[in-house]
Design a protein around this motif. Sequence first.
Motif, PDB file in Angstrom:
ATOM      1  N   CYS A  69       0.771  -1.317   0.070  1.00 21.85           N
ATOM      2  CA  CYS A  69       0.074   0.207  -0.025  1.00 21.85           C
ATOM      3  C   CYS A  69       1.073   1.087   0.001  1.00 21.85           C
ATOM      4  CB  CYS A  69      -0.850  -0.189   1.083  1.00 21.85           C
ATOM      5  SG  CYS A  69      -1.965   1.581   1.290  1.00 21.85           S
ATOM      6  N   LYS A  70       0.522   2.119  -0.882  1.00 22.94           N
ATOM      7  CA  LYS A  70       1.051   3.629  -0.980  1.00 22.94           C
ATOM      8  C   LYS A  70       0.458   4.771  -0.232  1.00 22.94           C
ATOM      9  CE  LYS A  70       4.390   1.945  -3.596  1.00 22.94           C
ATOM     10  NZ  LYS A  70       5.625   1.427  -2.699  1.00 22.94           N
ATOM     11  N   GLY A  71      -0.433   4.433   0.257  1.00 27.29           N
ATOM     12  CA  GLY A  71      -1.263   5.409   1.012  1.00 27.29           C
ATOM     13  C   GLY A  71      -2.077   6.566  -0.161  1.00 27.29           C
ATOM     14  N   CYS A  72      -2.380   6.024  -1.144  1.00 27.67           N
ATOM     15  CA  CYS A  72      -3.124   7.262  -2.258  1.00 27.67           C
ATOM     16  C   CYS A  72      -4.200   7.331  -1.925  1.00 27.67           C
ATOM     17  CB  CYS A  72      -2.592   6.545  -3.578  1.00 27.67           C
ATOM     18  SG  CYS A  72      -3.580   5.151  -3.825  1.00 27.67           S
ATOM     19  N   GLY A  73      -4.859   6.489  -1.412  1.00 31.20           N
ATOM     20  CA  GLY A  73      -6.369   7.114  -0.888  1.00 31.20           C
ATOM     21  C   GLY A  73      -7.196   6.724  -1.632  1.00 31.20           C
ATOM     22  N   ALA A  74      -6.904   6.098  -2.994  1.00 27.12           N
ATOM     23  CA  ALA A  74      -8.067   6.089  -4.036  1.00 27.12           C
ATOM     24  C   ALA A  74      -9.028   4.762  -3.459  1.00 27.12           C
ATOM     25  CB  ALA A  74      -7.134   5.379  -5.429  1.00 27.12           C
ATOM     26  N   CYS A  75      -8.818   4.082  -2.629  1.00 26.35           N
ATOM     27  CA  CYS A  75      -9.619   2.807  -2.092  1.00 26.35           C
ATOM     28  C   CYS A  75     -10.541   3.407  -1.498  1.00 26.35           C
ATOM     29  CB  CYS A  75      -8.906   1.740  -1.706  1.00 26.35           C
ATOM     30  SG  CYS A  75      -8.096   2.297  -0.454  1.00 26.35           S
TER      31      CYS A  75
END
Length: 336
Positions: free
Chosen positions: A301-307
Amino acid sequence: MRVEEVEGFVGNYHTTLSNGEVLEHGVVIIATGAKEYVPHEYNYGKDPRVMTQFEYAEALEEGRINPEVVVMIQCVGSRNDEHPYCSRVCCSEAVKNALLTLEKNPRARIFVLYRDIRTYGKKEVYYRLAREKGVIFIRYTPERPPVLEDGFKIKVYDPILQDEVVIEPDYLVLSTGIVAPREENERLSKLFKVPLNQDGFFLEAHMKLRPVEFATDGVFLCGLAHGPKTVEESIAQAYAAVSRACTLLSKDGIEAVATTARVDERKCVGCGYCEMVCAYGAVSVVEKRGRRVAEVNPALCKGCGACSGACRSGAIDLRHFTDSEVVRQITSLAGI
Ligand code: SF4
Ligand code: SF4
């Protein structure tokens, strides 16, 4: 032998091969190559005088043939609706084989029927040399391609003469393109959670900034698996992929970001939207206690927040960026 199953993530892969052997490894380099297009055009496979550039070069090198008149047709099965891309190596291969033919038999007459000659880079020198040595290049258009007529005659419209030219060659050599093994690539792309482009080749994370990597950490690519290219380019790309892989393998551990996503399993309905939008392959919907729920792999997880934005049940959010934290920041900024 082929890859049957892949589990794990960067630094901790378990890959099962078709012989049952399980490999433990930290990174993956996808270098599965590609195939030569097998033509159905121009009687290929039925008439032994019709061959691909590869077969022609082999026959010439082994002294099995000594042609007097040769016609080469470029872009056979390439740059059409089925394979719209340029295979990048066929023009250089044709020029190389034309020069090789002249080396063996200086009296040979060679005609190259082309759409655009793309001997890019330093290979342009050989194109000029071939012209100087008398190789004749005739341009054709896809609307008016060369035709193989009875009696092994090739008819082509020459736009400079503005007339049709008929050539009776000893051999007809087809410059066939490079095609992706689509079925196998699709299988591998699902196993390693990496994307393919519309032509069935593997797609890098960024053409300029991450040319040998995928968005999924620990998976790299090089060579024809990525698209048509020369041997020199494949070797350069292989060096790049290995050096990127070594930067990971030389570390004692993998550092994950702190702002990873987490799932509230009570709210999750297992719809899979989060899995669909995650570009890093970090979420998957799994079976837990008789229910389908999303699960996040914090190592990927890259913590992009898309999910988090995609989840309609409000079941997934980012550590340190939960909905209530964001709302509180906004209200405090607005002084409400
Ligand atoms: S989008 Fe939300 S509800 Fe759907 S699987 Fe993901 S976390 Fe669960
Ligand atoms: S935060 Fe981004 S990288 Fe992490 S699971 Fe969600 S979509 Fe994937």
